[in-house]
Design a protein around this motif. Structure first.
Motif, PDB file in Angstrom:
ATOM      1  N   GLY A 214       0.814  -1.208   0.000  1.00  0.00           N
ATOM      2  CA  GLY A 214       0.000   0.000   0.000  1.00  0.00           C
ATOM      3  C   GLY A 214       0.844   1.251   0.000  1.00  0.00           C
ATOM      4  N   ALA A 215       0.297   2.309   0.573  1.00  0.00           N
ATOM      5  CA  ALA A 215       0.953   3.621   0.524  1.00  0.00           C
ATOM      6  C   ALA A 215       2.200   3.647   1.396  1.00  0.00           C
ATOM      7  CB  ALA A 215      -0.015   4.704   0.968  1.00  0.00           C
ATOM      8  N   ARG A 295       0.382  17.343   0.844  1.00  0.00           N
ATOM      9  CA  ARG A 295       0.796  15.939   0.792  1.00  0.00           C
ATOM     10  C   ARG A 295      -0.310  15.038   1.329  1.00  0.00           C
ATOM     11  NH1 ARG A 295       6.651  15.830   0.282  1.00  0.00           N
ATOM     12  NH2 ARG A 295       7.374  17.994   0.213  1.00  0.00           N
ATOM     13  N   TYR A 296      -0.470  13.870   0.684  1.00  0.00           N
ATOM     14  CA  TYR A 296      -1.496  12.916   1.106  1.00  0.00           C
ATOM     15  C   TYR A 296      -1.146  11.536   0.569  1.00  0.00           C
ATOM     16  CZ  TYR A 296      -3.104  13.859  -3.675  1.00  0.00           C
ATOM     17  OH  TYR A 296      -3.154  14.017  -5.045  1.00  0.00           O
ATOM     18  N   PRO A 333       2.614  11.650  -7.696  1.00  0.00           N
ATOM     19  CA  PRO A 333       1.536  10.908  -7.027  1.00  0.00           C
ATOM     20  C   PRO A 333       2.103  10.119  -5.849  1.00  0.00           C
ATOM     21  CG  PRO A 333       2.200   9.789  -9.045  1.00  0.00           C
ATOM     22  CD  PRO A 333       2.979  11.066  -8.994  1.00  0.00           C
ATOM     23  N   PRO A 334       1.250   9.500  -5.029  1.00  0.00           N
ATOM     24  CA  PRO A 334       1.760   8.712  -3.901  1.00  0.00           C
ATOM     25  C   PRO A 334       2.464   7.441  -4.363  1.00  0.00           C
ATOM     26  CG  PRO A 334      -0.619   8.471  -4.072  1.00  0.00           C
ATOM     27  CD  PRO A 334      -0.225   9.523  -5.060  1.00  0.00           C
ATOM     28  N   SER A 372       6.930   6.738  -7.810  1.00  0.00           N
ATOM     29  CA  SER A 372       5.473   6.569  -7.882  1.00  0.00           C
ATOM     30  C   SER A 372       4.976   6.455  -9.317  1.00  0.00           C
ATOM     31  CB  SER A 372       4.781   7.743  -7.193  1.00  0.00           C
ATOM     32  OG  SER A 372       5.228   8.979  -7.720  1.00  0.00           O
ATOM     33  N   PHE A 373       5.621   7.141 -10.255  1.00  0.00           N
ATOM     34  CA  PHE A 373       5.189   7.062 -11.655  1.00  0.00           C
ATOM     35  C   PHE A 373       5.412   5.667 -12.222  1.00  0.00           C
ATOM     36  CE2 PHE A 373       5.896  11.733 -11.398  1.00  0.00           C
ATOM     37  CZ  PHE A 373       4.638  12.130 -11.794  1.00  0.00           C
ATOM     38  N   PHE A 374       6.533   5.035 -11.859  1.00  0.00           N
ATOM     39  CA  PHE A 374       6.768   3.654 -12.292  1.00  0.00           C
ATOM     40  C   PHE A 374       5.710   2.728 -11.708  1.00  0.00           C
ATOM     41  CE2 PHE A 374      11.221   5.249 -12.701  1.00  0.00           C
ATOM     42  CZ  PHE A 374      11.416   4.943 -14.047  1.00  0.00           C
TER      43      PHE A 374
END
Length: 429
Positions: A214-215, A295-296, A333-334, A372-374
Motif C-alpha cells: 500500500g501507501a 501531501r497525502y 503521485p503517492p 510513484s510514476f513507475f
C-alpha cells in the motif's frame, strides 16, 4: 519503538553471501567517487559516463541518453525457466531453444542518480568537489548498489531465467526524471512486468528494512499564491486592503482542510513554507506572496485539494475586497506498493536482516518520490534500507549538509536486490 531496533554495531553480515561481501570495497569506492562528483537533475553527465563505462567494461548491454542522462541496462538470465530443465544455456547462442520458450519474465530495478543544491559540511576524504552541490539523500549509494547488482547478475546469469532491466534515473529530486523515462519507453521492449527500488534511509538504523504494502510515501502538490490588496499608510488602514491580514487568514484557514474536510483516518498535510510581504513597518503591503505544499496518501484525493485551496482563498479574498493569483500543480503521485511484490521484498529482507525487529512495516513518510510514476504503470515495491549508525556519527537526516550513511548498507542492498531477482523468476514460473 526505536529502542527495539538492533544496535548497528551488532548487525549480522553472515547472511550476505561471500561473493557479494567481497564486492563491498568496490561498492564503497564507486559510491565515494560518485559522492565527490555530485550533479543536479538532468545534469548527471559525469555520473552517467561512469555508469556507462562500468556497464561496458562488464559487457552489459545498455542504452544511454534517455531523458537526457538516464541509462537502462538489460541483463538476460540463461537459466531455463522450466524446473525440469536445469541446464543453463546462452540465449544468444542457442537460438532454437530460445525460440521454443515463452516470452521471458522482465523485472526492473530502479536507482536515482541526482544530487541536491546543498553545500556539504562533512570533512571526509570523499567530500563533494562541486561547490554548492552535494549527495545529501543517498542517491550516490543507490547508484553504487545498482551497479553492484548489475555486476553480480551479469556474472551469475545461470542463476535466473528472465530479463532484468536496471534503470539509472536522473532528476528524482526535481523536476522528476521518472515520467520522461517512462515516456521514452524504458518499460517497453521487452515489457517490464514488475519493478523494485530502494532508498537508503537514515530514519532507520543499519540492519533494518522498511517495507509495507500500500501507501509508503505521499503525493506532493504545490501552489504559489499572491494576495492582491491595496497598499497605504499604516495609520490609515481604512483606506487600504491589507494583504498581510488577508494572507494570515488564508494560512490559518488552509489548515481546516485537513482538520475538517479530510477523513481522520486518512493522513494529509498542508504546509505554507514561504510568506513574503511588506517593505516597512508603517506601510500596509499591497501584495503578499505565499508558497506551499500539499501531501497525502490516498490516491482518491487527487484533485480535491486543488479545488478546496482555491475555494478558501477566493472566499477570504472576496470578504476583504482583495483579489488573488493562484498557481497550483501536481508534482508526484503517492508511492503505492503492490501487495504481492511487497511480500516478495519482505520475505527476501527477512533472509538478509535479523527478524522480527529487522523488518519495519510502519515506515510511512510524507516525503515524496517519483518512483510513484513507475508504480502507476506496473506493480512493484519501493522500500527503505536502514543506513543510520549514530555510533559513527552517521545519523544526520536527509537533505542535511552533514548527511552521510553507514556504507555497510551497500552490500546489504545488493544482496536484497539479487535475492529478489532470483526469487521473482522462480515464483513467476
Amino acid at each position: 519503538m526505536v529502542s527495539t531496533f538492533p544496535n548497528p554495531a551488532s548487525v549480522d553480515l553472515s547472511r550476505i553471501r561471500l561473493s557479494i561481501r567481497s564486492l563491498q570495497p568496490q561498492l564503497v569506492e564507486w559510491r565515494r567517487r560518485l559522492h565527490q562528483q555530485p550533479e543536479l537533475g538532468f545534469q548527471e553527465k559525469l555520473t552517467a559516463e561512469f555508469v556507462s563505462q562500468k556497464l561496458q567494461e562488464w559487457g552489459i548491454e545498455h542504452q544511454t541518453g534517455i531523458a537526457h542522462t538516464g541509462i537502462v541496462a538489460t541483463i538476460q538470465g540463461n537459466k531455463l525457466p522450466d524446473s525440469h530443465l536445469a541446464t543453463p544455456f546462452d540465449y544468444a547462442q542457442d537460438k532454437l531453444t530460445a525460440s521454443r520458450l515463452p516470452n521471458p519474465q522482465v523485472l526492473a530495478i530502479r536507482a536515482d542518480m541526482d544530487a541536491l543544491p546543498i553545500q556539504e559540511l562533512n570533512e571526509v576524504p570523499y567530500k563533494s568537489q562541486h561547490d554548492g552541490v552535494m549527495h545529501a539523500c543517498g542517491h550516490d549509494g543507490h547508484t553504487a548498489i545498482a551497479l553492484g547488482t548489475a555486476y553480480y547478475l551479469q556474472q551469475h546469469r545461470q542463476d535466473f531465467s528472465g530479463v532484468v532491466k536496471i534503470i539509472f534515473q536522473p532528476a528524482e529530486e526535481s523536476p522528476g526524471g521518472a515520467k520522461p523515462m517512462i515516456e521514452a519507453g524504458v518499460l517497453k521492449n521487452p515489457d517490464v512486468e514488475a519493478i523494485i527500488g530502494l532508498h537508503l534511509w537514515n530514519n532507520l538504523p543499519l540492519g533494518t528494512v522498511g517495507v509495507r504494502a500500500g501507501a509508503l510515501m505521499a503525493a506532493v502538490e504545490c501552489f504559489n499564491c499572491t494576495i492582491l490588496g491595496k497598499g497605504g499608510h499604516g495609520a490609515l488602514p481604512h483606506q487600504t486592503v491589507d494583504s498581510v491580514v488577508v494572507a494570515a487568514q488564508v494560512v490559518n484557514a488552509l489548515q481546516t482542510i485537513v482538520a475538517r474536510n479530510i477523513n481522520p483516518i486518512d493522513s494529509a498535510v498542508v504546509t505554507v513554507g514561504e510568506l513574503h510581504a511588506g517593505t516597512k513597518r508603517n506601510v500596509i503591503a499591497d501584495t503578499a506572496r505565499m508558497s506551499a505544499t500539499v501531501r497525502y496518501f490516498n490516491p482518491s484525493l487527487k484533485g480535491f485539494f486543488n479545488q478546496r485551496v482555491e475555494q478558501i482563498i477566493a472566499g477570504i479574498c472576496q470578504s476583504h475586497g482583495a483579489n488573488y493569483d493562484l498557481e497550483y500543480w501536481s508534482l508526484y503521485p503517492p508511492v503505492i506498493n503492490d501487495i504481492k511484490i511487497a511480500e516478495l521484498v519482505r520475505s527476501v529482507a527477512e533472509e538478509v536482516v535479523e527478524t522480527p525487529v529487522g523488518i519495519v512495516p510502519e515506515c510511512q513518510t510524507m516525503a515524496a518520490e517519483d518512483m510513484s510514476f513507475f508504480l502507476e504503470e506496473v506493480p512493484g515495491c519501493y522500500f527503505f534500507l536502514g543506513s543510520a549508525n549514530p555510533a559513527k556519527d552517521l545519523a544526520y537526516p536527509h537533505h542535511h549538509p552533514r548527511f552521510d550513511f553507514d556504507e555497510t548498507a551497500l552490500a546489504m542492498g545488493v544482496e536484497i536486490f539479487v535475492r529478489c531477482v532470483e526469487k521473482y523468476f522462480v515464483l513467476c514460473h
